[in-house]
Design a protein around this motif. Structure first.
Motif, PDB file in Angstrom:
ATOM      1  N   ILE A 144       6.418   3.337  30.902  1.00 18.88           N
ATOM      2  CA  ILE A 144       5.294   2.937  31.870  1.00 18.88           C
ATOM      3  C   ILE A 144       4.533   1.715  31.164  1.00 18.88           C
ATOM      4  O   ILE A 144       4.462   0.528  32.182  1.00 18.88           O
ATOM      5  N   TYR A 145       4.284   1.866  30.006  1.00 16.64           N
ATOM      6  CA  TYR A 145       3.348   0.726  29.753  1.00 16.64           C
ATOM      7  C   TYR A 145       3.769  -0.470  29.141  1.00 16.64           C
ATOM      8  O   TYR A 145       3.277  -1.514  29.072  1.00 16.64           O
ATOM      9  N   ILE A 146       5.042  -0.428  28.967  1.00 13.43           N
ATOM     10  CA  ILE A 146       5.712  -1.779  28.322  1.00 13.43           C
ATOM     11  C   ILE A 146       6.782  -2.229  29.440  1.00 13.43           C
ATOM     12  O   ILE A 146       6.748  -3.623  29.616  1.00 13.43           O
ATOM     13  N   THR A 147       7.308  -1.700  30.173  1.00 10.32           N
ATOM     14  CA  THR A 147       8.521  -2.255  31.139  1.00 10.32           C
ATOM     15  C   THR A 147       7.907  -2.190  32.629  1.00 10.32           C
ATOM     16  O   THR A 147       8.362  -2.926  33.298  1.00 10.32           O
ATOM     17  N   TYR A 148       7.070  -1.114  32.956  1.00 16.91           N
ATOM     18  CA  TYR A 148       6.478  -1.197  34.292  1.00 16.91           C
ATOM     19  C   TYR A 148       5.696  -2.439  34.751  1.00 16.91           C
ATOM     20  O   TYR A 148       4.984  -2.639  33.574  1.00 16.91           O
ATOM     21  N   PRO A 149       5.534  -2.778  35.868  1.00 20.02           N
ATOM     22  CA  PRO A 149       4.699  -4.034  36.056  1.00 20.02           C
ATOM     23  C   PRO A 149       3.291  -3.353  36.190  1.00 20.02           C
ATOM     24  O   PRO A 149       3.199  -2.131  36.243  1.00 20.02           O
ATOM     25  N   THR A 150       2.524  -4.224  36.031  1.00 26.37           N
ATOM     26  CA  THR A 150       0.972  -4.011  36.238  1.00 26.37           C
ATOM     27  C   THR A 150       0.347  -3.710  37.224  1.00 26.37           C
ATOM     28  O   THR A 150       0.394  -4.683  38.358  1.00 26.37           O
ATOM     29  N   TYR A 151      -0.131  -2.757  37.487  1.00 22.38           N
ATOM     30  CA  TYR A 151      -0.674  -2.503  39.152  1.00 22.38           C
ATOM     31  C   TYR A 151      -1.598  -3.167  39.405  1.00 22.38           C
ATOM     32  O   TYR A 151      -1.659  -3.913  40.683  1.00 22.38           O
ATOM     33  N   ALA A 152      -2.519  -3.719  38.570  1.00 19.55           N
ATOM     34  CA  ALA A 152      -3.743  -4.576  38.976  1.00 19.55           C
ATOM     35  C   ALA A 152      -3.258  -5.869  39.196  1.00 19.55           C
ATOM     36  O   ALA A 152      -4.144  -6.731  40.047  1.00 19.55           O
ATOM     37  N   PHE A 153      -1.849  -6.517  38.984  1.00 14.04           N
ATOM     38  CA  PHE A 153      -1.552  -7.762  39.421  1.00 14.04           C
ATOM     39  C   PHE A 153      -0.475  -7.536  40.426  1.00 14.04           C
ATOM     40  O   PHE A 153       0.242  -8.760  40.522  1.00 14.04           O
ATOM     41  N   ASN A 154      -0.091  -6.503  41.059  1.00 11.49           N
ATOM     42  CA  ASN A 154       0.837  -6.428  41.836  1.00 11.49           C
ATOM     43  C   ASN A 154       0.404  -7.429  42.983  1.00 11.49           C
ATOM     44  O   ASN A 154      -0.633  -7.401  43.690  1.00 11.49           O
ATOM     45  N   GLY A 155       1.539  -8.343  43.382  1.00 10.13           N
ATOM     46  CA  GLY A 155       1.510  -9.317  44.205  1.00 10.13           C
ATOM     47  C   GLY A 155       0.501 -10.459  43.676  1.00 10.13           C
ATOM     48  O   GLY A 155       0.471 -11.573  44.453  1.00 10.13           O
ATOM     49  N   ASN A 156       0.209 -10.452  42.666  1.00  6.92           N
ATOM     50  CA  ASN A 156      -0.651 -11.605  42.025  1.00  6.92           C
ATOM     51  C   ASN A 156      -0.101 -11.697  40.425  1.00  6.92           C
ATOM     52  O   ASN A 156      -1.004 -11.762  39.590  1.00  6.92           O
ATOM     53  N   GLN A 157       1.052 -12.178  40.223  1.00  5.67           N
ATOM     54  CA  GLN A 157       1.743 -12.042  38.729  1.00  5.67           C
ATOM     55  C   GLN A 157       1.306 -13.346  38.121  1.00  5.67           C
ATOM     56  O   GLN A 157       1.124 -13.611  37.103  1.00  5.67           O
ATOM     57  N   ASP A 158       0.761 -14.679  38.924  1.00  5.65           N
ATOM     58  CA  ASP A 158       0.302 -15.605  38.557  1.00  5.65           C
ATOM     59  C   ASP A 158      -0.895 -15.490  37.777  1.00  5.65           C
ATOM     60  O   ASP A 158      -1.204 -15.771  36.776  1.00  5.65           O
ATOM     61  N   LEU A 159      -1.873 -14.575  38.445  1.00  2.00           N
ATOM     62  CA  LEU A 159      -3.222 -14.078  37.879  1.00  2.00           C
ATOM     63  C   LEU A 159      -2.893 -13.499  36.292  1.00  2.00           C
ATOM     64  O   LEU A 159      -3.483 -13.854  35.459  1.00  2.00           O
ATOM     65  N   GLU A 160      -1.843 -12.468  36.459  1.00  4.57           N
ATOM     66  CA  GLU A 160      -1.489 -11.905  35.260  1.00  4.57           C
ATOM     67  C   GLU A 160      -1.103 -12.899  33.934  1.00  4.57           C
ATOM     68  O   GLU A 160      -1.613 -12.739  32.625  1.00  4.57           O
ATOM     69  N   PHE A 161      -0.224 -13.811  34.389  1.00  3.71           N
ATOM     70  CA  PHE A 161       0.196 -14.817  33.566  1.00  3.71           C
ATOM     71  C   PHE A 161      -1.085 -15.715  32.870  1.00  3.71           C
ATOM     72  O   PHE A 161      -1.077 -15.914  31.730  1.00  3.71           O
ATOM     73  N   GLU A 162      -1.818 -16.040  34.123  1.00  3.04           N
ATOM     74  CA  GLU A 162      -2.939 -16.826  33.586  1.00  3.04           C
ATOM     75  C   GLU A 162      -3.908 -16.166  32.436  1.00  3.04           C
ATOM     76  O   GLU A 162      -4.284 -16.826  31.477  1.00  3.04           O
ATOM     77  N   ILE A 163      -4.166 -15.042  32.727  1.00  4.29           N
ATOM     78  CA  ILE A 163      -4.821 -13.972  31.769  1.00  4.29           C
ATOM     79  C   ILE A 163      -4.279 -13.758  30.431  1.00  4.29           C
ATOM     80  O   ILE A 163      -4.775 -14.345  29.402  1.00  4.29           O
ATOM     81  N   LEU A 164      -3.058 -13.422  30.509  1.00  2.89           N
ATOM     82  CA  LEU A 164      -2.223 -13.124  29.249  1.00  2.89           C
ATOM     83  C   LEU A 164      -1.940 -14.441  28.330  1.00  2.89           C
ATOM     84  O   LEU A 164      -2.137 -14.507  27.224  1.00  2.89           O
ATOM     85  N   ASP A 165      -1.761 -15.586  29.059  1.00  2.00           N
ATOM     86  CA  ASP A 165      -1.302 -16.580  28.578  1.00  2.00           C
ATOM     87  C   ASP A 165      -2.674 -17.204  27.675  1.00  2.00           C
ATOM     88  O   ASP A 165      -2.796 -17.699  26.561  1.00  2.00           O
ATOM     89  N   GLN A 166      -3.715 -17.102  28.351  1.00  2.00           N
ATOM     90  CA  GLN A 166      -5.192 -17.497  27.512  1.00  2.00           C
ATOM     91  C   GLN A 166      -5.374 -16.590  26.236  1.00  2.00           C
ATOM     92  O   GLN A 166      -5.780 -17.155  25.246  1.00  2.00           O
TER      93      GLN A 166
END
Length: 192
Positions: free
Chosen positions: A23-45
């Motif tokens: 669940i926590y390592i391989t499933y996608p993140t609920y909060a970024f569903n449909g907005n994976q660029d936002l996830e990348f932006e935050i994690l990349d920072q």
């Protein structure tokens, strides 16, 4: 998807840690569903700030699954936290060494916060014993200030999405999985 994944893991007889890995390592993140660029932006920072591979940054809590099994609350955009797990032994060690230096080998505990409700030194030691470094439990020092300055600015930049962005450091993925396995126990008790 998340509840079904947990239920399937339970029915297949998987250990809680294995379910957490799924669940926590391989499933996608609920909060970024449909907005994976936002996830990348935050994690990349975060990755760039700490000079770590982006794969060392994971999401936990209700932002990951859409529901806090611990608090029995749904994730709500703009009102819920983003809980970040940084999984890196070297960063864990570096912050532990900072605490050792700042406290003169844990002989001077005066800069650890102590209130009627909380003894941050005892809590700090407890969490270290389970491979989890909580910066909020660090003694007052410059590295602590820098940590919170970074995450406060990050939180301000994404206030439309999260009420707060906070993070802790795990020594390894195994420690992360064991810590998250508490959520599986809460899930089992919640009858979701």
């Amino acid at each position: 998807m998340y509840n079904e994944g947990i239920k399937l893991g339970i029915s297949d007889g998987f250990a809680s840690e294995d379910i957490c890995r799924k669940i926590y390592i391989t499933y996608p993140t609920y909060a970024f569903n449909g907005n994976q660029d936002l996830e990348f932006e935050i994690l990349d920072q975060i990755s760039n700030y700490f000079s770590l591979p982006i794969t060392a940054i994971q999401i936990a809590g209700s932002a990951k699954t859409g529901y806090s099994y611990y608090k029995s609350k749904k994730f709500i955009k703009g009102k819920s936290d983003l809980d970040v797990a940084i999984i890196d032994a070297f960063l864990f060690q570096a912050y532990c060494e900072t605490v050792m230096t700042e406290t003169k080998g844990l002989k001077d505990l005066s800069r650890f916060k102590k209130t009627e409700d909380e003894d941050s030194y005892r809590s700090y030691i407890h969490y270290l014993s389970i491979g989890y470094f909580r910066p909020d439990l660090m003694p007052a020092c410059e590295p602590r200030k820098h940590w919170f300055n970074f995450f406060n600015k990050l939180s301000q930049n994404y206030v439309d999405y999260f009420s707060d962005i906070n993070a802790g450091i795990y020594f390894s993925q195994v420690f992360f999985e064991y810590k998250q396995s508490d959520n599986i126990d809460f899930f089992k008790r919640s009858n979701l």
